[in-house]
Design a protein around this motif. Sequence first.
Motif, PDB file in Angstrom:
ATOM      1  N   ASP A 316       6.810  -3.176   3.247  1.00  0.00           N
ATOM      2  CA  ASP A 316       5.723  -3.257   4.223  1.00  0.00           C
ATOM      3  C   ASP A 316       5.036  -4.606   4.037  1.00  0.00           C
ATOM      4  N   ALA A 317       5.400  -5.566   4.885  1.00  0.00           N
ATOM      5  CA  ALA A 317       4.748  -6.870   4.842  1.00  0.00           C
ATOM      6  C   ALA A 317       3.412  -6.778   5.586  1.00  0.00           C
ATOM      7  N   TYR A 318       2.426  -7.544   5.132  1.00  0.00           N
ATOM      8  CA  TYR A 318       1.067  -7.461   5.697  1.00  0.00           C
ATOM      9  C   TYR A 318       0.555  -6.029   5.554  1.00  0.00           C
ATOM     10  N   CYS A 319       0.620  -5.472   4.346  1.00  0.00           N
ATOM     11  CA  CYS A 319       0.401  -4.033   4.170  1.00  0.00           C
ATOM     12  C   CYS A 319      -1.057  -3.617   4.230  1.00  0.00           C
ATOM     13  N   GLY A 320      -2.005  -4.554   4.171  1.00  0.00           N
ATOM     14  CA  GLY A 320      -3.416  -4.176   4.223  1.00  0.00           C
ATOM     15  C   GLY A 320      -3.771  -3.220   3.105  1.00  0.00           C
ATOM     16  N   VAL A 321      -4.497  -2.167   3.451  1.00  0.00           N
ATOM     17  CA  VAL A 321      -4.931  -1.195   2.439  1.00  0.00           C
ATOM     18  C   VAL A 321      -3.879  -0.118   2.208  1.00  0.00           C
ATOM     19  N   GLY A 322      -2.665  -0.336   2.742  1.00  0.00           N
ATOM     20  CA  GLY A 322      -1.560   0.545   2.425  1.00  0.00           C
ATOM     21  C   GLY A 322      -1.358   1.714   3.365  1.00  0.00           C
ATOM     22  N   THR A 323      -1.992   1.698   4.534  1.00  0.00           N
ATOM     23  CA  THR A 323      -1.901   2.870   5.410  1.00  0.00           C
ATOM     24  C   THR A 323      -0.465   3.162   5.828  1.00  0.00           C
ATOM     25  N   ILE A 324       0.223   2.159   6.382  1.00  0.00           N
ATOM     26  CA  ILE A 324       1.600   2.394   6.833  1.00  0.00           C
ATOM     27  C   ILE A 324       2.510   2.684   5.635  1.00  0.00           C
ATOM     28  N   ALA A 325       2.368   1.902   4.575  1.00  0.00           N
ATOM     29  CA  ALA A 325       3.225   2.077   3.408  1.00  0.00           C
ATOM     30  C   ALA A 325       3.119   3.487   2.843  1.00  0.00           C
ATOM     31  N   LEU A 326       1.900   4.001   2.768  1.00  0.00           N
ATOM     32  CA  LEU A 326       1.718   5.329   2.170  1.00  0.00           C
ATOM     33  C   LEU A 326       2.180   6.439   3.108  1.00  0.00           C
ATOM     34  N   VAL A 327       2.045   6.242   4.418  1.00  0.00           N
ATOM     35  CA  VAL A 327       2.600   7.200   5.365  1.00  0.00           C
ATOM     36  C   VAL A 327       4.123   7.278   5.211  1.00  0.00           C
ATOM     37  N   LEU A 328       4.776   6.115   5.036  1.00  0.00           N
ATOM     38  CA  LEU A 328       6.236   6.083   4.915  1.00  0.00           C
ATOM     39  C   LEU A 328       6.715   6.512   3.534  1.00  0.00           C
ATOM     40  N   ALA A 329       5.874   6.343   2.518  1.00  0.00           N
ATOM     41  CA  ALA A 329       6.302   6.644   1.148  1.00  0.00           C
ATOM     42  C   ALA A 329       6.713   8.099   0.983  1.00  0.00           C
ATOM     43  N   ARG A 330       6.148   8.975   1.785  1.00  0.00           N
ATOM     44  CA  ARG A 330       6.480  10.399   1.686  1.00  0.00           C
ATOM     45  C   ARG A 330       7.877  10.703   2.216  1.00  0.00           C
ATOM     46  N   VAL A 338       3.152  -5.842   0.421  1.00  0.00           N
ATOM     47  CA  VAL A 338       2.639  -7.157   0.043  1.00  0.00           C
ATOM     48  C   VAL A 338       1.540  -7.540   1.015  1.00  0.00           C
ATOM     49  N   GLU A 339       0.501  -8.150   0.479  1.00  0.00           N
ATOM     50  CA  GLU A 339      -0.681  -8.498   1.271  1.00  0.00           C
ATOM     51  C   GLU A 339      -1.385  -9.676   0.594  1.00  0.00           C
ATOM     52  N   VAL A 340      -1.888 -10.607   1.408  1.00  0.00           N
ATOM     53  CA  VAL A 340      -2.495 -11.827   0.869  1.00  0.00           C
ATOM     54  C   VAL A 340      -3.926 -11.601   0.392  1.00  0.00           C
ATOM     55  N   VAL A 341      -4.585 -10.536   0.839  1.00  0.00           N
ATOM     56  CA  VAL A 341      -5.992 -10.296   0.491  1.00  0.00           C
ATOM     57  C   VAL A 341      -6.061  -9.428  -0.773  1.00  0.00           C
ATOM     58  N   PRO A 342      -6.564  -9.973  -1.878  1.00  0.00           N
ATOM     59  CA  PRO A 342      -6.586  -9.195  -3.133  1.00  0.00           C
ATOM     60  C   PRO A 342      -7.350  -7.886  -3.020  1.00  0.00           C
ATOM     61  N   GLU A 343      -8.496  -7.903  -2.307  1.00  0.00           N
ATOM     62  CA  GLU A 343      -9.286  -6.680  -2.179  1.00  0.00           C
ATOM     63  C   GLU A 343      -8.489  -5.589  -1.466  1.00  0.00           C
ATOM     64  N   ALA A 344      -7.674  -5.976  -0.486  1.00  0.00           N
ATOM     65  CA  ALA A 344      -6.875  -4.990   0.235  1.00  0.00           C
ATOM     66  C   ALA A 344      -5.818  -4.377  -0.668  1.00  0.00           C
ATOM     67  N   VAL A 345      -5.190  -5.195  -1.506  1.00  0.00           N
ATOM     68  CA  VAL A 345      -4.181  -4.674  -2.442  1.00  0.00           C
ATOM     69  C   VAL A 345      -4.832  -3.728  -3.438  1.00  0.00           C
ATOM     70  N   ARG A 346      -6.008  -4.084  -3.897  1.00  0.00           N
ATOM     71  CA  ARG A 346      -6.739  -3.180  -4.791  1.00  0.00           C
ATOM     72  C   ARG A 346      -6.998  -1.840  -4.104  1.00  0.00           C
ATOM     73  N   ASP A 347      -7.398  -1.898  -2.812  1.00  0.00           N
ATOM     74  CA  ASP A 347      -7.623  -0.661  -2.059  1.00  0.00           C
ATOM     75  C   ASP A 347      -6.321   0.111  -1.877  1.00  0.00           C
ATOM     76  N   ALA A 348      -5.210  -0.606  -1.627  1.00  0.00           N
ATOM     77  CA  ALA A 348      -3.917   0.071  -1.434  1.00  0.00           C
ATOM     78  C   ALA A 348      -3.513   0.831  -2.695  1.00  0.00           C
ATOM     79  N   ARG A 349      -3.693   0.198  -3.846  1.00  0.00           N
ATOM     80  CA  ARG A 349      -3.361   0.868  -5.094  1.00  0.00           C
ATOM     81  C   ARG A 349      -4.264   2.072  -5.320  1.00  0.00           C
ATOM     82  N   ARG A 350      -5.532   1.893  -4.990  1.00  0.00           N
ATOM     83  CA  ARG A 350      -6.473   3.005  -5.134  1.00  0.00           C
ATOM     84  C   ARG A 350      -6.102   4.143  -4.184  1.00  0.00           C
ATOM     85  N   ASN A 351      -5.684   3.814  -2.983  1.00  0.00           N
ATOM     86  CA  ASN A 351      -5.312   4.841  -2.019  1.00  0.00           C
ATOM     87  C   ASN A 351      -4.038   5.577  -2.442  1.00  0.00           C
ATOM     88  N   ALA A 352      -3.106   4.855  -3.055  1.00  0.00           N
ATOM     89  CA  ALA A 352      -1.900   5.517  -3.565  1.00  0.00           C
ATOM     90  C   ALA A 352      -2.281   6.534  -4.639  1.00  0.00           C
TER      91      ALA A 352
END
Length: 460
Positions: A316-330, A338-352
């Motif tokens: 998932d390129a441009y993954c943001g806070v992980g919404t699409i990635a986590l929907v597909l992970a199931r 991968v995402e260029v904004v560190p805060e968004a990656v932190r949120d994605a990991r937290r959301n996982a």
Amino acid sequence: MKPSSPPVEPGDLVELDITGIAHDGAGVGRYEGFTLFVSGALPEERVRARVVEVAKTFGRAEVAKVLAPSSLRAAPPCPVAGACGGCTLQHVAYEGQLALKRRIVADAFARIARLPDVPVRPVLGMDDPWRYRNKVQVPVGEEDGRLVAGFFAKGTHAVVDLNGCLLQPGPMEAAVRAVKEAAAELGIPPYDHVRHEGVLRHVVVRVGFRTGEVMVILVVTTPAVPHLDELVAAVRARVPGVRSIVLNVNRAKSSVVLGDQTRLLWGREVIHDELGGLRFAISPRSFYQVNPPQTELLYEQVRRYAALTGTETVVDAYCGVGTIALVLARHAKEVYGVEVVPEAVRDARRNAALNGIANARFEVGRAEDVLPRWRAEGLRPDVVVVDPPRKGCARPLLDTLVRLKPARVVYVSCNPATLARDCRILADGGFRVVEVQPVDLFPHTAHVECVALLENENVL
């Protein structure tokens, strides 16, 4: 031979037939062979238009009078629809909006991608296309000596004062009104967006569509805001559901809303919402789609196009806070975001972690840099999802996708023009554009979200 000059000048009134629609919702017609983009006009109309801007090969105009109206035309329900720059298609019946948006997408693929035969499906619309937004960014200004807050008038930095918006749910309206009234009572200086003076620039409100949690972000020019404690107390007392109040400092003389400095004033650092059966933490700078019910439709379309069986590796390129990635992970073996904004990656990991998902990995960086490294480390994705900003994918990323040869690329886009441009590049690299599904995430505006499915014809 000296080139002929345009047949119109700013201020001219002209009559013309409207034959098309531009990506921003303006009608397109020709006057004495000269192209004019006419805001407020619709295809199949004849209008009298006032020219406002002239370039060498085209001009811009505004409707002065509709001489022969389109059957799609409707009376806007909002009293300031003409003055406010927020809704550009309220003068079109909703079914007509969906038809125009499909036309915009199809025109982009025919004209820009040179792929006129790509199937563009009917736009997926809403049963009730009002009060759908979960985020609003309201500029603050001054009018006749009083503090006002609303939206910029079309093409200006003049703030149109609003006490209600038909796209905002009740809790959002209550939050904006509370800040506006309290700031006026406390004498906090509003910002002048032309002279760049004053303190309070914007009120940003985020609402958990299903949780009802509210975040209020006060965008200011200085951390030393007068009566800040009283303002926070007033917001807490007047806004039902408020869970987070944040101060954001933006000193830039630009149209960018949020600055780099953010400080929690009260409550939690995040609010939560639920989407597609998952729970997401949303921080002040998180990218999160503004229309949750339609986003669920959008992501379901992404899942269908990805055609996952549980054995695939997904990027998932441009993954943001992980919404699409986590929907597909199931539905996948593993997902890499991968995402260029560190805060968004932190949120994605937290959301996982929040959803107990262990087969998703997120990394900070530019997709065009990270994907080649992953490839060198042996990663061979079966499916790549891209959801870039309006400017589209970086060309190095598209070149990387051609080299990676995933079986499928699912391209999510908020800009049909850059989607068509990038699909042309991928088509030249061996991908076939199977079809495009537009989804109406932004009713009453000219914006339209799309999901395109591309299949690799050269899979090894």
